[in-house]
Design an enzyme around this catalytic site. Sequence first.
Site, PDB file in Angstrom:
ATOM      1  N   HIS A 104      37.634  38.142  50.157  1.00 14.30           N
ATOM      2  CA  HIS A 104      38.515  37.547  49.149  1.00 14.30           C
ATOM      3  C   HIS A 104      38.140  37.884  47.718  1.00 14.30           C
ATOM      4  CE1 HIS A 104      40.788  34.709  51.776  1.00 14.30           C
ATOM      5  NE2 HIS A 104      39.692  34.767  52.498  1.00 14.30           N
TER       6      HIS A 104
ATOM      7  N   THR B 296      47.603  33.540  44.611  1.00 21.46           N
ATOM      8  CA  THR B 296      48.650  32.972  45.450  1.00 21.46           C
ATOM      9  C   THR B 296      49.543  32.068  44.602  1.00 21.46           C
ATOM     10  OG1 THR B 296      46.987  31.342  46.095  1.00 21.46           O
ATOM     11  CG2 THR B 296      47.535  33.029  47.711  1.00 21.46           C
TER      12      THR B 296
ATOM     13  N   LYS C  61      40.040  35.587  34.646  1.00 21.28           N
ATOM     14  CA  LYS C  61      41.441  35.181  34.702  1.00 21.28           C
ATOM     15  C   LYS C  61      42.063  35.110  33.299  1.00 21.28           C
ATOM     16  CE  LYS C  61      40.693  32.444  38.950  1.00 21.28           C
ATOM     17  NZ  LYS C  61      41.552  32.995  40.024  1.00 21.28           N
TER      18      LYS C  61
ATOM     19  N   LYS D 138      45.295  27.543  37.192  1.00 26.94           N
ATOM     20  CA  LYS D 138      44.369  28.155  38.147  1.00 26.94           C
ATOM     21  C   LYS D 138      42.970  27.783  37.697  1.00 26.94           C
ATOM     22  CE  LYS D 138      46.095  32.311  36.987  1.00 26.94           C
ATOM     23  NZ  LYS D 138      46.298  33.169  38.129  1.00 26.94           N
ATOM     24  N   ARG D 139      41.931  28.088  38.514  1.00 24.61           N
ATOM     25  CA  ARG D 139      40.579  27.839  38.055  1.00 24.61           C
ATOM     26  C   ARG D 139      40.343  28.550  36.725  1.00 24.61           C
ATOM     27  NH1 ARG D 139      37.039  24.993  41.640  1.00 24.61           N
ATOM     28  NH2 ARG D 139      35.511  25.460  40.029  1.00 24.61           N
TER      29      ARG D 139
ATOM     30  N   LYS E 276      53.807  31.257  44.264  1.00 16.56           N
ATOM     31  CA  LYS E 276      54.474  29.954  44.184  1.00 16.56           C
ATOM     32  C   LYS E 276      55.397  29.880  42.972  1.00 16.56           C
ATOM     33  CE  LYS E 276      50.320  28.277  46.401  1.00 16.56           C
ATOM     34  NZ  LYS E 276      48.966  27.742  46.165  1.00 16.56           N
TER      35      LYS E 276
END
Length: 838
Positions: A372, A672, A570, A564-565, A676
Amino acid sequence: MIQNLPNGNQIHIEDDRTGFDIETLKRAFSDNLFYIQGKFPEIATKNDFYMALAYTVRDRLLRRWLNSQQTYLKQDVKIVCYLSAEFLVGPHLGKNLINLGIADQVRQAVGECGLNLDDLIEQEEEPGLGNGGLGRLAACYMESLATQDIPAIGYGIRYEFGIFDQEICDGWQVEITDKWLRYGNPWEIPRTEASVEVGLGGYTESYYDEQNRYRVRWLPDRTIKGVPYDTPILGYKTNTANTLRLWKAEAPESFNFQAFNVGDYYGAVNQKTYSENITKVLYPNDEPIQGKQLRLEQQFFFVSCSLQDMIRIHLSKENSLDNFADKFAAQLNDTHPSVGVAELMRLLMDVHDLEWEQAWEITQKTFAYTNHTLLPEALEKWSLSLFGSLLPRHLEIIYEINHRFLNGIRTLYPDNPGKLSYFSLIDDSGEKYVRMAHLACVGSHAINGVAELHTELLKKDVLRGFYELWPQKFSNKTNGVTPRRWMVLSNPELTQLITSKIGDTWIKNLDELRSLEPFADDPAFREAWRQMKKQVKGRLAHRIQQRCGITVDPNYSLFDVQVKRIHEYKRQHLNVLHIITLYNRIKKNPNIDIVPRTFIFGGKAAPSYFMAKLIIKLINSVAEVVNNDPDVRGRLKVVFIPDYNVTNSQLVYPASDLSEQISTAGKEASGTGNMKFSLNGALTIGTLDGANVEIRQQVGEENFFLFGLKTDEVYQMKSQGYNPWEFYSSNGVLREVLDQISSGYFSPGDSNLFKPLVDSLLYHDEYLLLADYQSYIDCQDRVSEAYRDWDNWTRISILNTARMGKFSSDRAIREYCQDIWNASSVPVELEEYVQAKA
Ligand code: C3B
C-alpha cells in the site's frame, strides 16, 4: 416466518426478531428497550433508544448471519480471510438498514414512537479501528465480499481504544482517548469458546519424535489468550452476512492461581494487565512505527489467533491439512500481518507435523500480499534482537526460508553478492533487521499494488528485483469503494435523483451509472442536479455552523475540500499557499471579481508528527485571518472540521464541488477519498498520482483539472539536485506568500511559529511544493473560471458520477477473487427457524 399448521397448510407469522412490518418493528423496538436496556420510555436516554433499535436490527442480521455460517459449514466452500491490523468500518446502524433494505420501514416505525431515526443513527460511536485509507479499504472490501456472496472472514484486532478523537484548541490538534466501548457495543458477540492461546518469548528446543524424526518445539515464556469478538457484515440486498472477527487479548485462564497461592496478588494482576495491554490501543500512525515491541506483539498476536482459527475451522470439516490452501485464501493487508508466513510454517510443522516442503507449498499457496505504499521509510522492518527475543522460533524459520531462497538466488545470479544482500530477508547493512516486505513477497503466490501507477512503480522500483524474479506473481488491483456507504447512505438525495432516471440496479452494478451520461445534456436534469447539490451543501454548511461557528454560503461559494490524514506528501500546505495567494489578490484589490470559495479541511496528524501538527495550526491560523478580514467580505472562508472520521466524512464528500488530490507524483499509492468525491459529483484538481491517473482516464481529460510534475519529472528534478530556493527567488507572488508566513502575518506575536515549515520548504522541500506551486495556482484559476459557468460545471459533475463505475469495490473484489483468491459466490438461502411440527 412460515408456520406449518396441523392440517398441512401454512400461515405467515411475523416473528418479532425477524419481521419487517412496521408493527413488528415497533413491538421489537419496545421489547428491546424494556428487556435489554431495562428502561421504559419515560426514563430512557437517547442512547437507550439507539441500543434498542440496534438490537432490533441485529436480530434481523443474525438470522442471515447464522444461515450464512451454516451454509459455509455444510457446503464445500473456499473462504477468503482478509488479515488486517485495521478495519475502519464506520457506524453500523445506518449501513445495516440500507443493506437490509428496511430504512424506510424503520424510519416510520421509530417515527410512530415519537423518535427521529437520524437522531438515533447519530448516537452511535463509530469504531475507529483504523488510521485512514488502508483500514477503510479493508472495510469496503468486507462489504463487497458479502454483497457478492463470497464466503469471507475479516481477521483483525479489537482495540479497546481506536484512533484518538481530535479536538482543536487554539488552532492546535489535541488528542483525546477514544473510548468507543464506553456505552457497550451492540454489534459484536464474544465467542469465548473459540478462544486460542498465543505464546511470546522463551526459547526453542529440538527433539526426535516417536518416528525418530527431527522436530523443533517452541517453549514460550508467556502466554496470552485471544478471545474473538464477532461482528456480522451484511451484504447489500442479499442474505449473505460474513464475519468480522476481532481478537481481544486477555490473561490465560490459569494465570493467577499460582500467584494467588503464594500471595503475590500484585504480580498476578500485573500479568493480567500486561496481557490485556496488547490490544489496548491502535497505533495512530499511518506509517509504520519503528521498533515498538508492543506493535510487533499486536501483529503476531492477531495473526497467530487467526491462523489457529482457520486451521481449527478446516479440521472441523476435513481430516487433513493437505488441502488447506484450497479452502482458505489469506490476504496480507500490507506487511502488518506478514509474520503470518512464519507462523503458518510453525503451526504446520511444529504443531501439525508436516514436513518443510509441504508446509512451504501450503503457505505460499495460501498467502497473497498487497502493498500500500511507496514511501521507502514506510517499509516495515524489525530489529533482529527484538524479533528474536519475542519470536525465537519464527526467527529460526525465517532464517531457513532465507537460506533456501538465497540458494536459489545464488544459482540464478552466480558470484553476485550484491544480489544476495538485495534479496535477503535480513538487512545486515548495519544493525540487523528482518525485512517484512521481503518475507511477504517470498511467502506469497501473488503480490499486488493498489493502482496502475503504483503497481508499475513497485515493479520498476520498490520491489524491482522480486518482479524480475517472479513477474507472474505481480498484478494490479486498483482500489475501489462501496457505493452503498459512499453514495446510498451518505447521499440519499443523489441516490434518489440517479434512481429516478436509471432505476436502482446501479447500486449493485456500478458500471450502470454510464446510462446517466445522456442526462448531462438535459437542462431539466442539470437543474435538478444543481438543486440536489445545494441541498446537500446546505446540510454541511449547517454542521459547520454548529461545530465551528463559521458561517459559509452553500449557494454561491465553491466548496473546495481536502480531507485525509495530514502528511507532508499529501501537501495540505500547498493548498494553504493557494488560499494565501487569493487572499493577497483581494488585499491588493478589494473589489476584484473573484469566485467565492469555501476551503474545507479535515484530517488527523500522527501525534508525534511535528510538521503535520504545524500544518494544522497553519490552516487554523490562516482561517482566523481570512475569515475575519473585512476586505474579504466573506468571499473566502477557511474551515478546519475537527475530528475527521467516517461519520463526518459522510457529510463532507456529498457536499464537495472540488476534490483536492494534490500529493507529489509517485507518493500516494492510490487514494480512495478521490473516488468518493468524484462518485458524488465533485470535480478533481490533482496530480498524476495514484488512482487519480485512472480517474482522469475514466471521466475524461477535459473533465479533470490536472497540474504538477509527473513521476519521472519528480525523479529527474531530484536527481539533478532540486533547489527550492530558485523557485522562491524567481516567483514574486510565491515569495510574498512565504515571507508573509515567516514574518508572523498569520501568527501575531510569534513570528517564529511557522519558521520550521517555511524553512523546510526553502531548504529541503522534499515533496516539491515550490516546484509545483505555479502550476497549481494556474490550474486553480482555471477551476474558478470553470465554476463561473455553472451550467457547464454541472454537466461535468454529472459526467464525473456517470463515469466512475470502475471504482466500485465490487469490481476490485471480483478481480481479487478471479486472479488471486480463486474464490466464488455461494448464495445463501434463508431457512425458516420456527417450524411447528404437525
Ligand atoms: C494508504 C495509502 O496511503 C493510500 O494511497 C491507499 O489508497 C490506501 O492505503 C489503501 O490502499 N495507506 C495507509 O492508509 N496506511 C498505510 N500504512 C499505508 C498506506
